[in-house]
Design a protein around this motif. Structure first.
Motif, PDB file in Angstrom:
ATOM      1  N   ARG A  90     -30.056  27.819  31.848  1.00 42.47           N
ATOM      2  CA  ARG A  90     -28.710  27.690  31.309  1.00 42.47           C
ATOM      3  C   ARG A  90     -28.037  26.447  31.845  1.00 42.47           C
ATOM      4  O   ARG A  90     -28.089  26.158  33.030  1.00 42.47           O
ATOM      5  N   GLN A  91     -27.385  25.724  30.959  1.00 42.45           N
ATOM      6  CA  GLN A  91     -26.680  24.511  31.341  1.00 42.45           C
ATOM      7  C   GLN A  91     -25.191  24.802  31.339  1.00 42.45           C
ATOM      8  O   GLN A  91     -24.631  25.245  30.343  1.00 42.45           O
ATOM      9  N   TYR A  92     -24.578  24.554  32.460  1.00 40.80           N
ATOM     10  CA  TYR A  92     -23.155  24.787  32.581  1.00 40.80           C
ATOM     11  C   TYR A  92     -22.396  23.525  32.213  1.00 40.80           C
ATOM     12  O   TYR A  92     -22.965  22.444  32.106  1.00 40.80           O
ATOM     13  N   ARG A  93     -21.106  23.655  32.031  1.00 44.26           N
ATOM     14  CA  ARG A  93     -20.292  22.517  31.625  1.00 44.26           C
ATOM     15  C   ARG A  93     -20.345  21.424  32.677  1.00 44.26           C
ATOM     16  O   ARG A  93     -20.206  21.662  33.858  1.00 44.26           O
ATOM     17  N   LYS A  94     -20.530  20.210  32.213  1.00 42.89           N
ATOM     18  CA  LYS A  94     -20.600  19.074  33.116  1.00 42.89           C
ATOM     19  C   LYS A  94     -19.199  18.603  33.498  1.00 42.89           C
ATOM     20  O   LYS A  94     -18.983  18.146  34.609  1.00 42.89           O
ATOM     21  N   LEU A  95     -18.258  18.711  32.576  1.00 43.09           N
ATOM     22  CA  LEU A  95     -16.896  18.228  32.803  1.00 43.09           C
ATOM     23  C   LEU A  95     -15.916  19.385  32.722  1.00 43.09           C
ATOM     24  O   LEU A  95     -16.030  20.239  31.854  1.00 43.09           O
ATOM     25  N   ASP A  96     -14.927  19.383  33.609  1.00 45.33           N
ATOM     26  CA  ASP A  96     -13.861  20.374  33.501  1.00 45.33           C
ATOM     27  C   ASP A  96     -12.727  19.791  32.663  1.00 45.33           C
ATOM     28  O   ASP A  96     -12.856  18.702  32.097  1.00 45.33           O
ATOM     29  N   GLY A  97     -11.626  20.486  32.577  1.00 42.36           N
ATOM     30  CA  GLY A  97     -10.531  20.063  31.699  1.00 42.36           C
ATOM     31  C   GLY A  97      -9.925  18.723  32.083  1.00 42.36           C
ATOM     32  O   GLY A  97      -9.657  17.872  31.232  1.00 42.36           O
ATOM     33  N   ALA A  98      -9.697  18.493  33.378  1.00 41.92           N
ATOM     34  CA  ALA A  98      -9.103  17.224  33.826  1.00 41.92           C
ATOM     35  C   ALA A  98     -10.062  16.067  33.577  1.00 41.92           C
ATOM     36  O   ALA A  98      -9.641  14.971  33.161  1.00 41.92           O
TER      37      ALA A  98
END
Length: 188
Positions: A90-98
């Motif tokens: 599983r690949q998680y998000r590389k970038l968050d909201g900011a």
């Protein structure tokens, strides 16, 4: 080539834990089925020691499920046999909201010298240069920019609301009174 036989020997603590788990019924159905498989496959003093076919019929699962549960119990542990493993690919998000907001601001900002526009690879390289992330692919940049409404080439860049479209399914007016004849019902 015959499959290796995984023989289950439950301790009294493991057996009581599995029986309590089945008795309460507060777990997922797969966990309860795996617990029942282990209890039926137990070849210890208190266990029946059933084979896969008989166990599959009693527990109402496939014979391969019984084989896999026994294998996980022997090779790993009781918890590995009962509960499913977390997905490893599983690949998680590389970038968050900011970080996404900074990427969008960078894409909408000034273009580097010698270039007419930003490319996905340029944006990815700039994110690494600014030490925002250790590594990022152009595909991640593309997906991040695609889910925003701030595309420069788009007619609506998100700054102004679109005007609502007029309703194209206006009610048709029928003049049933003006055309007397056999097609209209009498008495209306």
């Amino acid at each position: 080539m015959p499959l290796p036989k995984y023989i289950v020997h439950l301790t009294t603590e493991e057996r009581t834990e599995l029986e309590d788990l089945i008795r309460t019924g507060k777990r997922a159905a797969s966990v309860i089925i795996h617990a029942r498989i282990l209890l039926k496959a137990d070849t210890g003093a208190n266990g029946p020691g059933w084979d896969d076919d008989r166990m599959a019929e009693a527990v109402e699962c496939g014979a391969s499920t019984g084989y896999r549960v026994r294998q996980a119990f022997v090779e790993e542990s009781l918890a590995a046999a009962l509960f499913r493993k977390k997905p490893t690919g599983r690949q998680y998000r590389k970038l968050d909201g900011a970080q996404e907001a900074h990427l969008i601001a960078l894409a909408c900002g000034a273009v580097p010298e010698g270039r007419s526009h930003w490319t996905l690879q340029l944006l990815a390289d700039r994110r690494v240069e600014l030490n925002v992330v250790e590594s990022i692919s152009p595909e991640c940049v593309r997906v991040t920019l695609k889910k925003t409404n701030s595309s420069r080439g788009c007619a609506n860049s998100g700054g102004f609301r679109l005007r609502p479209m007029p309703n194209s399914s206006a009610r048709w007016r029928t003049c049933w009174r003006s055309t007397p004849g056999p097609t209209t019902r009498p008495g209306r």
